[in-house]
Motif scaffolding. Structure first.
Motif, PDB file in Angstrom:
ATOM      1  N   ARG A   9       1.038  -1.135   0.199  1.00  0.00           N
ATOM      2  CA  ARG A   9      -0.370   0.130  -0.076  1.00  0.00           C
ATOM      3  C   ARG A   9       1.398   1.489  -0.326  1.00  0.00           C
ATOM      4  O   ARG A   9       0.376   2.469  -0.513  1.00  0.00           O
ATOM      5  CB  ARG A   9      -0.456   0.285   1.316  1.00  0.00           C
ATOM      6  N   THR A 288      -3.938   1.498 -14.661  1.00  0.00           N
ATOM      7  CA  THR A 288      -5.403   1.670 -14.570  1.00  0.00           C
ATOM      8  C   THR A 288      -5.453   0.253 -15.214  1.00  0.00           C
ATOM      9  O   THR A 288      -5.673  -0.118 -15.903  1.00  0.00           O
ATOM     10  CB  THR A 288      -5.826   3.506 -15.677  1.00  0.00           C
ATOM     11  N   THR A 295     -13.177  -2.781 -10.093  1.00  0.00           N
ATOM     12  CA  THR A 295     -13.052  -1.697  -9.766  1.00  0.00           C
ATOM     13  C   THR A 295     -11.760  -1.313  -8.565  1.00  0.00           C
ATOM     14  O   THR A 295     -11.357  -2.360  -8.390  1.00  0.00           O
ATOM     15  CB  THR A 295     -14.101  -0.636  -9.206  1.00  0.00           C
ATOM     16  N   PRO A 296     -11.258  -0.450  -8.078  1.00  0.00           N
ATOM     17  CA  PRO A 296     -10.227  -0.427  -7.327  1.00  0.00           C
ATOM     18  C   PRO A 296      -9.919  -0.905  -6.188  1.00  0.00           C
ATOM     19  O   PRO A 296      -9.390  -1.809  -5.458  1.00  0.00           O
ATOM     20  CB  PRO A 296      -9.328   1.514  -7.518  1.00  0.00           C
ATOM     21  N   ARG A 297     -11.175  -0.526  -5.459  1.00  0.00           N
ATOM     22  CA  ARG A 297     -11.918  -0.650  -4.379  1.00  0.00           C
ATOM     23  C   ARG A 297     -11.989  -2.554  -3.957  1.00  0.00           C
ATOM     24  O   ARG A 297     -11.444  -3.111  -2.754  1.00  0.00           O
ATOM     25  CB  ARG A 297     -13.332  -0.256  -3.737  1.00  0.00           C
ATOM     26  N   CYS A 300      -8.357  -3.942  -4.778  1.00  0.00           N
ATOM     27  CA  CYS A 300      -7.899  -4.276  -3.057  1.00  0.00           C
ATOM     28  C   CYS A 300      -8.620  -4.888  -2.262  1.00  0.00           C
ATOM     29  O   CYS A 300      -7.315  -5.678  -1.662  1.00  0.00           O
ATOM     30  CB  CYS A 300      -7.605  -2.941  -2.957  1.00  0.00           C
ATOM     31  N   MET A 310      -3.151  -3.405  -1.783  1.00  0.00           N
ATOM     32  CA  MET A 310      -2.446  -2.321  -2.507  1.00  0.00           C
ATOM     33  C   MET A 310      -3.724  -1.461  -1.926  1.00  0.00           C
ATOM     34  O   MET A 310      -4.683  -1.709  -1.194  1.00  0.00           O
ATOM     35  CB  MET A 310      -2.547  -3.216  -3.955  1.00  0.00           C
ATOM     36  N   GLU A 311      -3.756  -0.079  -3.379  1.00  0.00           N
ATOM     37  CA  GLU A 311      -4.227   0.752  -2.559  1.00  0.00           C
ATOM     38  C   GLU A 311      -5.220   1.549  -3.415  1.00  0.00           C
ATOM     39  O   GLU A 311      -4.971   2.379  -4.595  1.00  0.00           O
ATOM     40  CB  GLU A 311      -3.500   1.619  -1.216  1.00  0.00           C
ATOM     41  N   PRO A 312      -6.383   1.768  -3.361  1.00  0.00           N
ATOM     42  CA  PRO A 312      -6.959   2.480  -4.745  1.00  0.00           C
ATOM     43  C   PRO A 312      -6.453   4.187  -4.443  1.00  0.00           C
ATOM     44  O   PRO A 312      -6.290   4.817  -3.286  1.00  0.00           O
ATOM     45  CB  PRO A 312      -8.266   2.643  -4.141  1.00  0.00           C
ATOM     46  N   ARG A 317      -7.779   3.501 -10.956  1.00  0.00           N
ATOM     47  CA  ARG A 317      -6.647   3.870 -10.684  1.00  0.00           C
ATOM     48  C   ARG A 317      -6.018   3.278  -9.184  1.00  0.00           C
ATOM     49  O   ARG A 317      -7.121   3.188  -8.342  1.00  0.00           O
ATOM     50  CB  ARG A 317      -5.743   5.302 -10.432  1.00  0.00           C
ATOM     51  N   VAL A 318      -4.838   2.541  -9.372  1.00  0.00           N
ATOM     52  CA  VAL A 318      -4.430   1.364  -7.858  1.00  0.00           C
ATOM     53  C   VAL A 318      -3.245   1.946  -8.008  1.00  0.00           C
ATOM     54  O   VAL A 318      -2.432   1.936  -9.319  1.00  0.00           O
ATOM     55  CB  VAL A 318      -4.299  -0.107  -8.811  1.00  0.00           C
ATOM     56  N   ARG A 319      -2.865   1.928  -6.739  1.00  0.00           N
ATOM     57  CA  ARG A 319      -0.720   2.538  -6.788  1.00  0.00           C
ATOM     58  C   ARG A 319      -0.539   0.759  -5.561  1.00  0.00           C
ATOM     59  O   ARG A 319      -1.436   0.299  -5.049  1.00  0.00           O
ATOM     60  CB  ARG A 319      -0.680   3.642  -5.860  1.00  0.00           C
TER      61      ARG A 319
END
Ligand SMILES: Cc1ncc(COP(=O)(O)O)c(C=O)c1O
Length: 344
Positions: A9, A288, A295-297, A300, A310-312, A317-319
């Motif tokens: 994250r 992306t 979805t990113p959420r 994750c 990992m983090e939205p 988009r995800v980081r």
């Protein structure tokens, strides 16, 4: 998150290493508010020298050292120019306004690195009814704009222009040494472009806390008073400064491993259908997801069920962030988990 999670994250999640604990135990201590902590004093002298500046001030967090930097250069009613994703403007609780009466004017710029053409139209004219533009704030490496490294010639160009206009330059170097290791210049070359630099020890360098503000003796003297006002003057702060000295000696060159792990992760993930983005330059990977993917959420959450963090990071988009506490093998496992979810 539990200990067995591969936590990508953030690079702020690292725990102190045994060497750091030893450094804490062995640090010579004194009352830092009275300027008597030998470990803090040694750290401040060491970092000032490394960056070729007159003085430095140990701070509790990157937010504190950034905001003291802003306060060095701007008075109530002034404005600073900063990229629209900049941490100082977006993620520090409105502190520039709350603590210093300073507003942030957001500017565009590819990769989080505004050029002269991005800054110039936003410098205020000298008029009694306008706020006064006091400084520009840069970020190196950029965080939310992609973990990018300012090319030194571009940094010199923007800084030269700003100084020529009478503007001060503050650098948010939360990941300063990631920029150095990735080829963004030596610490002195980067610092020469800036009036103040804030560096975090609690990101890639792996310390439990701590940052430092570097600049002229006069600016640092002012910042020392301001640090006291916000409750940031500590007593035996050498317990923490000792970890920072340890990290400078042992954790700078190894940042290249984090960068290599981020590139390996990206190579695997960018080959997946529906995933797009830019190859990482440092330890931050942003990707992306196409609309037909989770979805990113959702992604994750599903990764979390498999022991991966990992983090939205915005719409679609995800980081993912590599650091001291994740090995190349763990990063490979995380990429496998991602691939399994997206191809299910
Ligand atoms: C670019 C950048 N600047 C400043 C900070 C603030 O650091 P801290 O969390 O220590 O206040 C962060 C934290 O993640 C960051 O990423």
């Amino acid at each position: 998150m539990p200990h067995d999670v591969i936590d990508l994250r953030s690079d702020t999640v690292t725990k102190p290493t045994p060497g750091m604990y030893r450094a804490m135990c062995e640090a010579e201590l004194g009352d830092d508010m009275a300027g008597e902590d030998p470990t803090v004093n040694a750290l401040e002298a060491e970092v000032a020298d490394l960056l070729g500046k007159e003085a430095a001030l140990f701070c509790l967090s990157g937010t504190m050292s950034n905001q003291l930097g802003v306060r060095c250069h701007a008075r109530p009613g002034d404005e600073v120019l900063i990229h629209e994703t900049g941490h100082i403007a977006n993620y520090e609780g409105g502190a520039a306004a709350a603590l210093s009466g300073v507003t942030c004017r957001l500017v565009p710029g590819e990769g989080g690195m505004p050029g002269i053409d991005d800054f110039a139209p936003h410098v205020r004219a000298d008029a009694v009814y306008l706020s006064s533009t006091a400084a520009i704030c840069l970020e190196n490496t950029t965080n939310m704009a992609g973990g990018r490294v300012w090319p030194l010639d571009r940094l010199r160009e923007v800084s030269g222009w700003a100084r020529g206009r009478g503007l001060k330059v503050h650098l948010d170097g939360a990941r300063f040494f990631n920029a150095v290791v990735a080829g963004g210049g030596t610490p002195r070359e980067i610092a020469d472009c800036c009036d103040t630099v804030s560096i975090c020890f609690s990101k890639g360098l792996g310390c439990p806390m701590g940052s430092i503000l570097v600049g002229t003796a006069a600016d640092v003297r002012g910042a020392r008073r301001a640090r006291k006002i916000v409750g940031g003057a500590c007593r035996q702060a050498g317990v923490i400064a000792g970890t920072a000295r340890y990290a400078l000696a042992h954790h700078v060159e190894r940042l290249a491993e984090d960068h290599a792990n981020a590139s390996a992760f990206w190579e695997r993930v960018s080959a997946l259908e529906g995933v797009s983005g830019e190859p990482p330059e440092t330890n931050l990977v942003f990707f992306t997801l196409a609309p037909h993917l989770p979805t990113p959420r959702e992604l994750c959450d599903r990764l979390r069920e498999r022991g991966v963090g990992m983090e939205p990071a915005g719409p679609g988009r995800v980081r993912a962030c590599t650091h001291l506490d994740v090995s190349a093998e763990q990063v490979r496992i995380a990429a496998d988990a991602l691939a399994e979810i997206l191809s299910a």
